[in-house]
Design an enzyme around this catalytic site. Structure first.
Site, short mmCIF file in Angstrom:
data_model
loop_
_atom_site.label_atom_id
_atom_site.label_comp_id
_atom_site.label_asym_id
_atom_site.label_seq_id
_atom_site.Cartn_x
_atom_site.Cartn_y
_atom_site.Cartn_z
N ALA A 1 -39.13 98.02 -49.80
CA ALA A 1 -39.86 97.46 -50.94
C ALA A 1 -40.82 96.37 -50.49
O ALA A 1 -42.03 96.58 -50.37
CB ALA A 1 -38.88 96.94 -51.99
N ARG A 2 -40.28 95.15 -50.20
CA ARG A 2 -41.16 94.02 -49.94
C ARG A 2 -42.10 94.24 -48.77
O ARG A 2 -43.28 93.86 -48.83
CB ARG A 2 -40.32 92.75 -49.73
CG ARG A 2 -39.72 92.23 -51.00
CD ARG A 2 -38.64 91.24 -50.74
NE ARG A 2 -37.48 91.86 -50.11
CZ ARG A 2 -36.36 91.21 -49.79
NH1 ARG A 2 -36.27 89.92 -50.03
NH2 ARG A 2 -35.36 91.85 -49.25
N GLN B 1 -38.60 106.25 -61.20
CA GLN B 1 -37.33 105.58 -61.45
C GLN B 1 -37.10 105.56 -62.95
O GLN B 1 -37.86 104.95 -63.70
CB GLN B 1 -37.31 104.16 -60.90
CG GLN B 1 -35.95 103.52 -61.12
CD GLN B 1 -35.85 102.11 -60.58
OE1 GLN B 1 -36.57 101.21 -61.02
NE2 GLN B 1 -34.99 101.91 -59.62
N TYR C 1 -28.31 97.16 -65.08
CA TYR C 1 -28.96 97.93 -66.13
C TYR C 1 -27.85 98.70 -66.87
O TYR C 1 -26.68 98.61 -66.50
CB TYR C 1 -30.00 98.88 -65.51
CG TYR C 1 -31.30 98.19 -65.12
CD1 TYR C 1 -31.30 96.92 -64.55
CD2 TYR C 1 -32.52 98.79 -65.33
CE1 TYR C 1 -32.49 96.28 -64.19
CE2 TYR C 1 -33.71 98.16 -64.98
CZ TYR C 1 -33.68 96.90 -64.41
OH TYR C 1 -34.87 96.28 -64.07
C1 LIG Z 1 -41.37 92.41 -56.84
C2 LIG Z 1 -40.17 93.30 -56.87
C3 LIG Z 1 -39.93 94.12 -57.98
C4 LIG Z 1 -38.81 94.96 -57.99
N1 LIG Z 1 -38.63 95.83 -59.05
C5 LIG Z 1 -37.61 96.70 -59.02
C6 LIG Z 1 -37.48 97.68 -60.04
O1 LIG Z 1 -38.30 97.79 -60.96
N2 LIG Z 1 -36.41 98.51 -59.96
C7 LIG Z 1 -35.50 98.44 -58.95
O2 LIG Z 1 -34.55 99.20 -58.92
N3 LIG Z 1 -35.62 97.54 -57.96
C8 LIG Z 1 -36.65 96.70 -57.97
N4 LIG Z 1 -36.81 95.83 -56.92
C9 LIG Z 1 -35.84 95.85 -55.81
C10 LIG Z 1 -36.31 96.72 -54.66
O3 LIG Z 1 -36.38 98.07 -55.03
C11 LIG Z 1 -35.35 96.62 -53.46
O4 LIG Z 1 -34.09 97.09 -53.90
C12 LIG Z 1 -35.21 95.20 -52.89
O5 LIG Z 1 -36.46 94.55 -52.85
C13 LIG Z 1 -34.59 95.23 -51.49
O6 LIG Z 1 -35.40 95.99 -50.63
P1 LIG Z 1 -36.40 95.30 -49.53
O7 LIG Z 1 -35.56 94.43 -48.67
O8 LIG Z 1 -36.99 96.46 -48.80
O9 LIG Z 1 -37.42 94.52 -50.28
C14 LIG Z 1 -37.91 94.98 -56.89
C15 LIG Z 1 -38.17 94.15 -55.79
C16 LIG Z 1 -39.28 93.32 -55.77
C17 LIG Z 1 -39.53 92.48 -54.55
#
Ligand SMILES: Cc1cc2nc3c(=O)[nH]c(=O)nc-3n(C[C@H](O)[C@H](O)[C@H](O)COP(=O)(O)O)c2cc1C
Length: 392
Positions: free
Chosen positions: A344-345, A99, A169
């Protein structure tokens, strides 16, 4: 067409083992801004655990574009470690995406010891400092830095590059009329506000050709007054599609600056955040925590309705993101016409979830969407699910 989410697939020129992408979660395993064994192990576990593509978050194109000083700035000093990381993921049978971004007003100028940049001068609630307005010269330099970063990552063996165009961003801040009050060719109508995004995507594609997949993480709605609306997000997706620079769009939402919970949903971890923040921000969080970390109920595939608006307007392959943690939701994404899912989570909770779901047609991830992983990005040892390590 109803695709099989577990079957081999392609993303641009890249072959993937399946259609599951580990979405970027800043790993926090880079205390000196360099790749560590711990960062490598984190991604190797995900590759072994069955994701088709793991995403390294977040690789800054410039020192002032880090969200804070521990992040990796891609360049000659970090190239060797990035190559080791890519090699390890390949040896584990996976594919690796980087990324790539410039955090703009989300960068913490105080931590970076370099002033952050945004389209228009503003006060940053994250660093409690003023953020200066980017000049023409800055934007030319940053475009070149995206190109250099992309070339370095491809030469280091990365399979896919993800341009960060969301979450307020830099590119996303230019898109948002409330953050971009410029009267020059970078502000005003959407075509002007989208100029930076398109210029960077063009420049990066020219630099990498078909040596790597190129995707962008875009917003389907920023969730604050003055942010990108869903109507404009659809228009923006159309512009990107017409440029023919990208292999897919990953559909996110929200703003790390103005409304972070809009992108996460579920319980806001206010107490945990306040505990790990530097005092200036801690003070701000106490005062404004409720307004900043708002609560939105969690539901599976919570961005689907808005993502479907984009799907109906374009034919470029789309990646559904947001609240995907069961096999049923993964299959729903496919039947709704999305080409990939990003998670992600659920994968922070269980890096090997995909292998399990492949065996369990009714399987569900163990993540409870408590969001207590969010503040761990600042914790020693790096981003993790505190529920796994909690006693009992
Ligand atoms: C701990 C954590 C750190 C994250 N860091 C980033 C990041 O560095 N860049 C980004 O675009 N999204 C980041 N996200 C967002 C995730 O990529 C994702 O968009 C968001 O968690 C929703 O997806 P999910 O429901 O599968 O968790 C982060 C999410 C979490 C939980």
């Amino acid at each position: 067409m109803n695709r099989d989410v577990f079957a081999p697939a392609t993303l641009g020129p890249v072959k993937l083992g399946n259609r599951v992408i580990k979405a970027a979660t800043f790993e926090g395993r880079t205390p000196y801004g360099e790749v560590t064994r711990d960062l490598i192990d984190f991604h190797v576990d995900l590759a072994r655990g069955g994701v088709g593509l793991t995403t390294v978050a977040y690789l800054a194109v410039a020192a002032e574009g880090r969200t804070h000083r521990e992040q990796i700035v891609v360049g000659p000093g970090t190239r060797h470690g990035l190559a080791r990381l890519a090699e390890a993921v390949h040896e584990a049978g996976g594919r690796i995406s980087g990324q790539v971004g410039h955090a703009g007003p989300v960068a913490n100028g105080r931590s970076n010891q370099v002033h952050a940049l945004s389209p228009s001068r503003m006060f940053s609630p994250l660093s409690m400092q003023m953020v200066r307005s980017a000049t023409e010269r800055d934007l030319t330099r940053i475009t070149h830095q995206y190109v250099d970063t992309a070339r370095t990552l491809v030469d280091a063996g990365f399979d896919v590059l993800e341009l960060h165009m969301g979450h307020s961003y830099l590119i996303s801040a230019f898109l948002a009329p409330g953050l971009n009050r410029r009267a020059d060719r970078w502000g005003g109508p959407l075509a002007n506000r989208a100029r930076l995004a398109r210029q960077i995507a063009h420049a990066v594609r020219d630099a990498v050709g078909d040596e790597a997949g190129l995707i962008a993480k875009v917003s389907v709605g920023d969730g604050f007054k003055g942010g990108l609306t869903t109507d404009e997000a659809v228009e923006f997706a159309r512009l990107l599609e017409a440029d023919d620079t990208l292999d897919a769009l990953q559909l996110s939402a929200g703003s790390s600056l103005m409304n972070p919970m809009y992108l996460f949903r579920g319980e806001p971890p206010r107490k945990e955040f306040a505990a790990v923040m530097p005092w200036q921000v801690k003070w701000g969080m106490r005062a404004a925590g409720r307004a900043f970390l708002r609560e939105y109920p969690y539901q599976e595939a919570y961005l689907l309705d808005k993502a479907a608006r984009v799907r109906d307007a374009v034919t470029i392959p789309l990646i559904l993101l947001g609240g995907i943690s069961t096999r049923e939701t993964m299959e729903l994404a496919m039947s709704e016409g999305f080409s990939y899912v990003a998670m992600a989570r659920a994968l922070l909770r269980e890096p090997d979830l995909i292998r399990r779901l492949e065996r369990e047609p009714r399987g569900a991830g163990l993540c409870i969407h408590c969001n207590r992983c969010m503040p761990t990005i600042y914790a020693p040892g790096g981003t993790h699910c505190p529920v796994i390590s909690a006693p009992g």
